[in-house]
Design a protein around this motif. Structure first.
Motif, PDB file in Angstrom:
ATOM      1  N   ARG A   1       1.374  -1.173   0.048  1.00  0.00           N
ATOM      2  CA  ARG A   1      -0.105   0.080  -0.044  1.00  0.00           C
ATOM      3  C   ARG A   1       0.725   1.579  -0.227  1.00  0.00           C
ATOM      4  N   GLY A   2       0.154   2.280  -0.992  1.00  0.00           N
ATOM      5  CA  GLY A   2       1.670   3.578  -0.758  1.00  0.00           C
ATOM      6  C   GLY A   2       2.409   3.049  -2.151  1.00  0.00           C
ATOM      7  N   ILE A   3       2.762   2.123  -2.063  1.00  0.00           N
ATOM      8  CA  ILE A   3       3.418   1.966  -3.008  1.00  0.00           C
ATOM      9  C   ILE A   3       3.322   1.343  -4.480  1.00  0.00           C
ATOM     10  N   VAL A   4       1.984   0.671  -5.234  1.00  0.00           N
ATOM     11  CA  VAL A   4       1.412   0.286  -5.785  1.00  0.00           C
ATOM     12  C   VAL A   4      -0.425   0.739  -6.103  1.00  0.00           C
ATOM     13  N   ASP A   5      -0.996   0.467  -6.719  1.00  0.00           N
ATOM     14  CA  ASP A   5      -2.080   1.025  -6.962  1.00  0.00           C
ATOM     15  C   ASP A   5      -3.065  -0.004  -6.237  1.00  0.00           C
ATOM     16  N   THR A   6      -3.216   0.037  -4.668  1.00  0.00           N
ATOM     17  CA  THR A   6      -3.850  -1.248  -4.133  1.00  0.00           C
ATOM     18  C   THR A   6      -5.123  -1.430  -4.655  1.00  0.00           C
ATOM     19  N   GLU A   7      -5.765  -0.676  -4.743  1.00  0.00           N
ATOM     20  CA  GLU A   7      -7.145  -0.770  -5.392  1.00  0.00           C
ATOM     21  C   GLU A   7      -6.986  -1.184  -6.142  1.00  0.00           C
ATOM     22  N   ALA A   8      -6.409  -0.821  -7.664  1.00  0.00           N
ATOM     23  CA  ALA A   8      -6.621  -1.956  -9.265  1.00  0.00           C
ATOM     24  C   ALA A   8      -6.213  -2.986  -9.007  1.00  0.00           C
ATOM     25  N   ALA A   9      -5.337  -3.219  -8.208  1.00  0.00           N
ATOM     26  CA  ALA A   9      -4.520  -4.904  -7.608  1.00  0.00           C
ATOM     27  C   ALA A   9      -5.077  -5.486  -7.436  1.00  0.00           C
ATOM     28  N   THR A  10      -6.268  -4.945  -6.116  1.00  0.00           N
ATOM     29  CA  THR A  10      -7.218  -6.261  -5.350  1.00  0.00           C
ATOM     30  C   THR A  10      -8.527  -6.152  -6.666  1.00  0.00           C
TER      31      THR A  10
ATOM     32  N   PRO B   1      17.454  -4.624  -6.974  1.00  0.00           N
ATOM     33  CA  PRO B   1      16.705  -3.517  -7.402  1.00  0.00           C
ATOM     34  C   PRO B   1      16.437  -4.615  -8.668  1.00  0.00           C
ATOM     35  N   VAL B   2      17.044  -5.171  -9.621  1.00  0.00           N
ATOM     36  CA  VAL B   2      16.834  -5.093 -10.870  1.00  0.00           C
ATOM     37  C   VAL B   2      15.607  -5.833 -10.690  1.00  0.00           C
ATOM     38  N   MET B   3      15.746  -7.373  -9.585  1.00  0.00           N
ATOM     39  CA  MET B   3      14.147  -7.989  -9.581  1.00  0.00           C
ATOM     40  C   MET B   3      12.779  -7.167  -8.967  1.00  0.00           C
ATOM     41  N   ALA B   4      12.914  -5.704  -8.608  1.00  0.00           N
ATOM     42  CA  ALA B   4      11.947  -4.917  -7.770  1.00  0.00           C
ATOM     43  C   ALA B   4      11.817  -3.773  -8.759  1.00  0.00           C
ATOM     44  N   THR B   5      12.144  -3.520 -10.242  1.00  0.00           N
ATOM     45  CA  THR B   5      12.465  -2.820 -11.181  1.00  0.00           C
ATOM     46  C   THR B   5      11.308  -3.408 -12.618  1.00  0.00           C
ATOM     47  N   ILE B   6      11.452  -4.888 -12.480  1.00  0.00           N
ATOM     48  CA  ILE B   6      10.963  -5.907 -13.127  1.00  0.00           C
ATOM     49  C   ILE B   6       9.553  -5.436 -12.775  1.00  0.00           C
ATOM     50  N   ALA B   7       9.186  -5.693 -11.254  1.00  0.00           N
ATOM     51  CA  ALA B   7       8.219  -6.513 -10.780  1.00  0.00           C
ATOM     52  C   ALA B   7       7.716  -5.021 -10.844  1.00  0.00           C
ATOM     53  N   ARG B   8       7.625  -3.672 -10.844  1.00  0.00           N
ATOM     54  CA  ARG B   8       7.000  -2.603 -10.788  1.00  0.00           C
ATOM     55  C   ARG B   8       6.088  -2.476 -12.008  1.00  0.00           C
ATOM     56  N   HIS B   9       7.190  -3.256 -13.176  1.00  0.00           N
ATOM     57  CA  HIS B   9       6.605  -2.720 -14.901  1.00  0.00           C
ATOM     58  C   HIS B   9       5.839  -3.487 -14.517  1.00  0.00           C
ATOM     59  N   VAL B  10       5.694  -4.380 -14.880  1.00  0.00           N
ATOM     60  CA  VAL B  10       4.863  -5.749 -14.912  1.00  0.00           C
ATOM     61  C   VAL B  10       3.364  -5.152 -13.993  1.00  0.00           C
ATOM     62  N   ILE B  11       3.615  -5.575 -12.656  1.00  0.00           N
ATOM     63  CA  ILE B  11       2.529  -4.268 -12.232  1.00  0.00           C
ATOM     64  C   ILE B  11       1.333  -3.007 -12.779  1.00  0.00           C
ATOM     65  N   ARG B  12       2.783  -2.011 -13.312  1.00  0.00           N
ATOM     66  CA  ARG B  12       2.065  -1.147 -14.301  1.00  0.00           C
ATOM     67  C   ARG B  12       1.482  -2.181 -15.365  1.00  0.00           C
ATOM     68  N   GLU B  13       1.884  -3.109 -16.308  1.00  0.00           N
ATOM     69  CA  GLU B  13       1.614  -3.313 -16.904  1.00  0.00           C
ATOM     70  C   GLU B  13       0.089  -3.966 -17.285  1.00  0.00           C
ATOM     71  N   VAL B  14       0.346  -4.745 -15.641  1.00  0.00           N
ATOM     72  CA  VAL B  14      -1.283  -5.711 -15.357  1.00  0.00           C
ATOM     73  C   VAL B  14      -2.367  -5.141 -15.834  1.00  0.00           C
ATOM     74  N   LEU B  15      -2.636  -3.682 -14.860  1.00  0.00           N
ATOM     75  CA  LEU B  15      -3.033  -2.662 -14.384  1.00  0.00           C
ATOM     76  C   LEU B  15      -3.624  -1.815 -15.414  1.00  0.00           C
ATOM     77  N   LEU B  16      -3.139  -1.620 -16.444  1.00  0.00           N
ATOM     78  CA  LEU B  16      -3.411  -1.008 -17.733  1.00  0.00           C
ATOM     79  C   LEU B  16      -4.717  -1.546 -18.262  1.00  0.00           C
ATOM     80  N   PRO B  17      -6.205  -0.315 -18.331  1.00  0.00           N
ATOM     81  CA  PRO B  17      -6.745  -0.557 -18.462  1.00  0.00           C
ATOM     82  C   PRO B  17      -6.704  -1.739 -19.804  1.00  0.00           C
ATOM     83  N   THR B  18      -7.671  -2.463 -19.742  1.00  0.00           N
ATOM     84  CA  THR B  18      -7.755  -3.678 -21.154  1.00  0.00           C
ATOM     85  C   THR B  18      -9.381  -3.247 -22.064  1.00  0.00           C
TER      86      THR B  18
END
Length: 295
Positions: free
Chosen positions: A167-176, A278-295
């Motif tokens: 919480r506060g790091i990713v969009d938890t509402e969209a993720a849920t 840091p590398v894994m964390a950067t990839i994970a942040r990118h994936v979460i953003r991509e998954v939460l893009l509107p479809t």
């Protein structure tokens, strides 16, 4: 947890230990130089051995259990796949304070793809689909369950815990919302197929813009084919995912499960590695953003 370690139960490995293990167990390679490989991998330490080999040593008890599986199955799967995969040259034994089996593989040339900077994403989508299709068609008889063989619903508690911690790091509402949508999709009811189950940037090698090899098969095993769809979000931009999906003929349910797997996996990676890798964390942040893009 010791400095530089990602896990409390991680063992320490260095070049000196690798040289001594090689000299004791593979004396024909004893004179070859040993150099550590800068890798973002979380489960194994990697050392270059001479010009054309690599030593792979589990860091964790769980990874140690995968050595036998890889030595048994990779030589059988390799001839049936359209891209290079690691084939073991030798299996080492516990010794010299190192507690687990370890492996020597042939070195595979190539570079990991850069997240968000794929030069020819359409070609990568084609290559990924070719690999996944070939792997899923291999006879699954006697294959072990994949590390990611459970239904998505079995990951619900851990995934929600990761969302809460982030919480506060990713969009938890969209993720849920996205996670709950994936849980509403029917589970896979067909036969289990061979999975790589971890098709992300650190486990692919590229050469001149094309996929050249798939590495790191510690998650290898049988399960829902949708698990290998995570590569759509880990590796491909949005405008290349359609071609990947079409090539695999993934229906709406499979695509939704794959999206759920990508989200759950990335959330847990960010939860566990945001301070230590840091590398894994950067990839994970990118994936979460991509998954939460509107479809």
């Amino acid at each position: 947890m010791g400095a530089g370690k990602m896990h409390a139960d991680e063992v320490s490995v260095d070049s000196s230990l690798v040289q001594r293990l090689i000299a004791a167990q593979f004396p024909r390679w004893a004179g070859l130089p040993v150099e550590p490989i800068d890798s973002a991998g979380t489960s194994n330490a990697m050392y270059r051995l001479g010009p054309d080999m690599v030593v792979r040593l589990p860091r964790l008890p769980g990874a140690a259990g995968d050595v036998e599986k890889e030595h048994r199955w990779l030589p059988r799967l390799a001839p049936l796949l359209p891209f290079h995969v690691p084939v073991p040259l030798g299996k080492g034994s516990p010794a010299l304070s190192y507690p687990w089996p370890w492996s020597v593989y042939r070195w595979l040339d190539g570079e990991n793809p850069s997240v968000g900077r794929i030069a020819e994403p359409g070609l990568l989508a084609k290559d990924l689909a070719e690999f996944v299709t070939a792997l899923h068609r291999i006879d699954p008889t006697d294959g072990p369950p994949s590390y990611r063989s459970e239904p998505l619903a079995d990951r619900d508690t851990a995934t929600r815990a990761a969302i809460a911690e982030l919480r506060g790091i990713v969009d938890t509402e969209a993720a849920t919302t996205t996670w709950e949508a994936a849980l509403r999709v029917p589970e896979w009811s067909g036969p289990a197929v061979w999975l790589h189950a971890d098709l992300q940037p650190g486990n692919l090698l590229m050469d001149r813009g094309r996929l050249s090899a798939v590495i790191d098969f510690e998650c290898l095993g049988l399960g829902d084919p949708a698990v290998d769809l995570i590569s759509a979000w880990y590796l491909l931009p949005a405008d290349a995912r359609g071609a990947f999906r079409a090539a695999l003929a993934a229906d709406d349910a499979a695509w939704a499960r794959g999206r759920g797997w990508a989200l759950s996996t990335a959330l847990m990676e960010l939860q566990h590695y945001r301070q230590t890798n840091p590398v894994m964390a950067t990839i994970a942040r990118h994936v979460i953003r991509e998954v939460l893009l509107p479809t």
